[in-house]
Design a protein around this motif. Structure first.
Motif, PDB file in Angstrom:
ATOM      1  N   ASN A 166      64.240 -28.001   4.515  1.00  0.00           N
ATOM      2  CA  ASN A 166      65.533 -28.694   4.198  1.00  0.00           C
ATOM      3  C   ASN A 166      65.873 -28.866   5.605  1.00  0.00           C
ATOM      4  O   ASN A 166      66.387 -27.775   6.391  1.00  0.00           O
TER       5      ASN A 166
ATOM      6  N   ARG B  49      62.886 -32.544   3.496  1.00  0.00           N
ATOM      7  CA  ARG B  49      63.951 -33.273   2.821  1.00  0.00           C
ATOM      8  C   ARG B  49      65.027 -33.106   4.151  1.00  0.00           C
ATOM      9  O   ARG B  49      65.278 -32.141   4.603  1.00  0.00           O
TER      10      ARG B  49
ATOM     11  N   ARG C  66      68.831 -34.221   5.154  1.00  0.00           N
ATOM     12  CA  ARG C  66      70.272 -34.946   5.112  1.00  0.00           C
ATOM     13  C   ARG C  66      70.924 -35.068   6.455  1.00  0.00           C
ATOM     14  O   ARG C  66      70.841 -34.395   7.260  1.00  0.00           O
TER      15      ARG C  66
ATOM     16  N   TRP D 289      74.442 -36.525   8.463  1.00  0.00           N
ATOM     17  CA  TRP D 289      75.822 -36.398   8.628  1.00  0.00           C
ATOM     18  C   TRP D 289      76.561 -36.829  10.093  1.00  0.00           C
ATOM     19  O   TRP D 289      75.548 -36.448  10.884  1.00  0.00           O
TER      20      TRP D 289
ATOM     21  N   LEU E  46      70.285 -45.011   8.263  1.00  0.00           N
ATOM     22  CA  LEU E  46      69.397 -45.298   7.018  1.00  0.00           C
ATOM     23  C   LEU E  46      68.995 -46.670   6.977  1.00  0.00           C
ATOM     24  O   LEU E  46      67.584 -47.156   6.777  1.00  0.00           O
TER      25      LEU E  46
ATOM     26  N   ALA F 224      62.815 -42.023   0.649  1.00  0.00           N
ATOM     27  CA  ALA F 224      63.402 -41.023  -0.494  1.00  0.00           C
ATOM     28  C   ALA F 224      63.650 -39.809   0.157  1.00  0.00           C
ATOM     29  O   ALA F 224      64.465 -39.224  -0.468  1.00  0.00           O
TER      30      ALA F 224
ATOM     31  N   LEU G  57      65.305 -39.084   2.973  1.00  0.00           N
ATOM     32  CA  LEU G  57      66.762 -39.058   3.593  1.00  0.00           C
ATOM     33  C   LEU G  57      67.816 -39.334   2.779  1.00  0.00           C
ATOM     34  O   LEU G  57      67.961 -40.043   1.894  1.00  0.00           O
ATOM     35  N   GLU G  58      68.836 -38.445   2.918  1.00  0.00           N
ATOM     36  CA  GLU G  58      70.043 -38.302   1.992  1.00  0.00           C
ATOM     37  C   GLU G  58      71.079 -38.147   2.951  1.00  0.00           C
ATOM     38  O   GLU G  58      71.197 -37.748   3.929  1.00  0.00           O
ATOM     39  N   PRO G  59      72.123 -39.231   2.598  1.00  0.00           N
ATOM     40  CA  PRO G  59      73.353 -39.209   3.333  1.00  0.00           C
ATOM     41  C   PRO G  59      74.281 -38.024   2.800  1.00  0.00           C
ATOM     42  O   PRO G  59      74.109 -37.572   1.758  1.00  0.00           O
ATOM     43  N   ALA G  60      75.026 -37.403   3.826  1.00  0.00           N
ATOM     44  CA  ALA G  60      76.110 -36.218   3.205  1.00  0.00           C
ATOM     45  C   ALA G  60      77.229 -36.764   3.867  1.00  0.00           C
ATOM     46  O   ALA G  60      77.518 -37.138   4.757  1.00  0.00           O
TER      47      ALA G  60
ATOM     48  N   ASP H 171      78.115 -30.277   3.410  1.00  0.00           N
ATOM     49  CA  ASP H 171      77.151 -30.792   2.423  1.00  0.00           C
ATOM     50  C   ASP H 171      75.787 -30.740   3.043  1.00  0.00           C
ATOM     51  O   ASP H 171      74.564 -30.611   2.735  1.00  0.00           O
TER      52      ASP H 171
END
Length: 316
Positions: free
Chosen positions: A3, A26, A28, A30, A41, A67, A69-72, A77
């Motif tokens: 992570n 994975r 995240r 910020w 993104l 997939a 890549l995730e926003p926080a 978070d």
């Protein structure tokens, strides 16, 4: 799979996000600035097809990359369950100290805290942290998703096990770590680049060569070798009996040059006026952005070529 938290999603942070997502992690993201993560993104969506076409996704698909890549919404978070943190916030010492105090407070105790800084020594912004043993610099060459070298720089108190964990994660993600034994201003890359730039400015300032001639020397000369070997391997192959033979043959020549290479020419005033004027003759200011896109496309092609060579190479 690790992570990874990206703290600071600007030019460098967004590029790092691609590196780690492509490496199967994975990620995240910020940023304190509104809209910055969304732009990061969008950038990933824009460049993913080109990376896929060039074979630079390390066996993953565009969908898999995106997939990952995730926003926080909040820093905490992004840091939740993080194994590795890549900080890419502005290059200001007071700011770094504040950010690292928050990272050390919020990140899991086992997470590595790595800074992208190109100029600040890790000892200058981690000294007072309870978790300072897990802090280091991981300085990329921009853009890191196309240029794999990355400098790992420990502070005097950085745990050797954290250095090795960072090295391993970066290598597994496709980067080429440069593991420094101790910190020094400029690290390795900028000290070598700075030495070349100082001489380039001197040659132009003293009227020995023009800007384009100096660029030609590197672009169409030295860089052709440097694209796949470093200076020590270069001289090892440039004398019949190797590096010792080269040193014995040419040290005197370089020693004679050295005195004239120690005088520093300011990167300002008439010298900068001359350099800028000659650059603008070749590239008007309104063409810089387009030329930067051109540069990244060329880097993509070169990275793809080197990857094909790497995969097909057989050791002698």
């Amino acid at each position: 799979m690790a992570n990874v938290a990206i703290i600071g999603a600007g030019l460098i942070g967004r590029a790092w996000a691609l590196v780690y997502a492509r490496g199967g992690h994975r990620v995240r993201l910020w940023d304190s600035q509104p809209g910055q993560v969304e732009q990061a993104l969008a950038f990933a969506r824009e460049v993913a097809p080109g990376l896929a076409q060039a074979g630079l996704l390390r066996g993953r698909t565009e969908d898999q990359l995106l997939a990952a890549l995730e926003p926080a919404e909040r820093m905490e978070d992004a840091l939740r369950d993080a194994d590795y943190v890549q900080e890419s916030t502005p290059e200001r010492l007071d700011s770094k100290r504040r950010v690292y105090a928050e990272l050390d407070r919020l990140a899991p105790a086992g997470a590595i805290l790595a800074s992208s800084t190109s100029a600040l020594l890790p000892s200058h912004f981690t000294a007072d942290l309870p978790g300072r043993a897990r802090c280091l610099v991981a300085h990329p060459i921009n853009p890191p998703y196309l240029v794999p070298a990355v400098e790992i720089v420990p502070a005097p108190w950085t745990d050797a096990a954290c250095v090795e964990r960072a090295r391993s994660l970066l290598a597994e993600a496709g980067q080429q770590p440069i593991v420094m034994r101790r910190e020094i201003d400029g690290f390795v890359v900028n000290r070598l680049q700075g030495a070349l730039l100082h001489e380039a400015f001197r040659l132009v300032a003293d009227g020995y060569a023009g800007v384009e001639d100096v660029d030609t020397c590197i672009r169409d000369g030295l860089a052709l070798r440097w694209a796949f070997m470093g200076p020590f391997e270069t001289i090892d192959l440039n004398a019949p009996a190797g590096v010792r033979d080269y040193a014995e043959r040419y040290e005197g020549m370089y020693a004679e040059m050295f005195e004239s290479m120690t005088r520093r020419v300011p990167w300002s005033g008439a010298t900068l006026d001359r350099v800028e004027a000659q650059r603008r003759e070749h590239l008007p200011a309104d063409g810089l952005a387009q030329r930067q896109i051109w540069r990244d496309l060329r880097l993509m092609e070169l990275a793809a070529h080197k990857e094909r060579l790497r995969q097909g190479r057989e050791l002698p």
